[in-house]
Design an enzyme around this catalytic site. Sequence first.
Site, mmCIF file in Angstrom:
data_model
loop_
_atom_site.group_PDB
_atom_site.id
_atom_site.type_symbol
_atom_site.label_atom_id
_atom_site.label_comp_id
_atom_site.label_asym_id
_atom_site.label_seq_id
_atom_site.Cartn_x
_atom_site.Cartn_y
_atom_site.Cartn_z
ATOM 1 N N SER A 187 0.881 -1.136 -0.141
ATOM 2 C CA SER A 187 0.016 0.147 -0.043
ATOM 3 C C SER A 187 0.916 1.370 0.034
ATOM 4 C CB SER A 187 -1.043 0.002 1.143
ATOM 5 O OG SER A 187 -1.841 0.815 1.195
ATOM 6 N N LYS A 246 -0.682 -4.441 -3.010
ATOM 7 C CA LYS A 246 -1.927 -3.759 -2.305
ATOM 8 C C LYS A 246 -2.170 -2.500 -3.017
ATOM 9 C CE LYS A 246 -4.780 -2.281 1.491
ATOM 10 N NZ LYS A 246 -5.021 -0.965 0.894
ATOM 11 N N ASP A 302 9.846 5.319 -10.579
ATOM 12 C CA ASP A 302 9.527 5.907 -11.963
ATOM 13 C C ASP A 302 10.156 7.353 -12.159
ATOM 14 O OD1 ASP A 302 7.867 3.879 -12.441
ATOM 15 O OD2 ASP A 302 5.852 4.988 -12.244
#
Length: 464
Positions: free
Chosen positions: A299, A324, A310
């Site tokens: 999460s 998750k 990224d």
Amino acid sequence: MKLTENRHLKLWMVVICAVIFWTIGAGYSRDLSASSEETYKGLKTFSDVLDIIEKNYVDEVDTKELIQKAIQGMVHSLDPHSSFMPPEAFEDLKIDTKGKFGGIGIVISMPKGILTVISPIENTPAYKAGIKTGDIIIKIDGESTKDMMLWESVKRMRGPKGEKVVITVFRKGTPEPIEFNLVRDIIPVESVKSIVLKPGYGYIRITNFQNNTTKDVAKVLKDFESDNHRIKGLILDLRDNPGGLLDQAVTVSDLFLKDGIIVTIKGRLGKHTKNYRAHNDDTDRNYSIVVLVSGGSASASEIVAGALQDHGRALILGTTTFGKGSVQTVESLRDGYGLKYTIARYYTPNGRSIQALGIKPDIVVKQRFLEEDEEDKPEDIYFKEKDLKNHLDAEPDKGKQKKKKSENNDSVKEKKHEIQSRHGVLNLETLKMDNQVMRALDILVGYDILNGGKAQKDESNIDG
């Protein structure tokens, strides 16, 4: 006949009130009574079943309790992270994000339904009394923990400072159960711990994301970046971090990013779709970062890892994360009840869905345990989001297809969910034996040397 009709009408009204109770309490305003023929038929069947059980079941039943359990079943059938919470469980959820509570100071879980100590928290009553990782709690104040819900056991162990509680544990290698007489204290939950591994190289461990996490990380960074340390590389340890507050994951990521998207959440409703962006605070953090992740990183920790990966801001090292990638919101209902339900999915800055896929590390390095040869180590010792019953698909349109049966079978149950505790004492000697930390440190030092940094080439490694 008249009595039966009145009784049936009463039950019918109870069902209608119960449904309206949770839907209006959750913030909806639609009219359920005429929303669809199928809904009406379903509620009528529910009323019939409730009526039959109340009249004919072998023991007297509590109608209110039956309705609550029906709602719990309905909500939990949506996905593994949606739940209808009784007041005790809802209160515990709110406490967990505040950073302190009254209790004895242990992290617990229920692998295979057995109440087990994951770790005692440093300098708490449980830690000082000698409760150890792996202890199985068999009694709390003389009452057996068999068939006890996790939230119920937590409630029994928590309480005001100064009050006593007796914990009975079974410990492997000990013939008789061990009884601990403990006095509750205020337990501060440290979500951030740090240490300097060697001159110029810092280590930050985040165990979960709670209200003060960003503030605590910023404080550590300020110290690392001071003239005393002049940091050249940072290890951010998110292994076995189960997540927490979305806003804290966003702001922690923002500490290391100048601009761009941190995470996108996309829901069925427009109000549940949003881009979270970084802000330039003019703080120069040009040092290299390695983020450690594991199958227990979930999460909020996946949001941080995905954002830094990224944007090319950090190298991710470890094993694929839990996966998750869904967003839950919590609504307060009347009488202290709470409703936690899923409203959206997470996407990394590059548009990758985290759900049931996780964050794949740039460099795969498995955790090495002292008692195992690295070649004999199983590739994946963690349960993942994809192993959970009723898990969401990575993309919403895939949900329209017929879902495969859950992999929650014997082969999945046989997986080990071994967790090296991140709640114990943080010290240099322990980190020296951690192969993932040492690999990350070597990468940071090597990168600094190759880029003409001030690292001394003749400086020996921390682990010799």
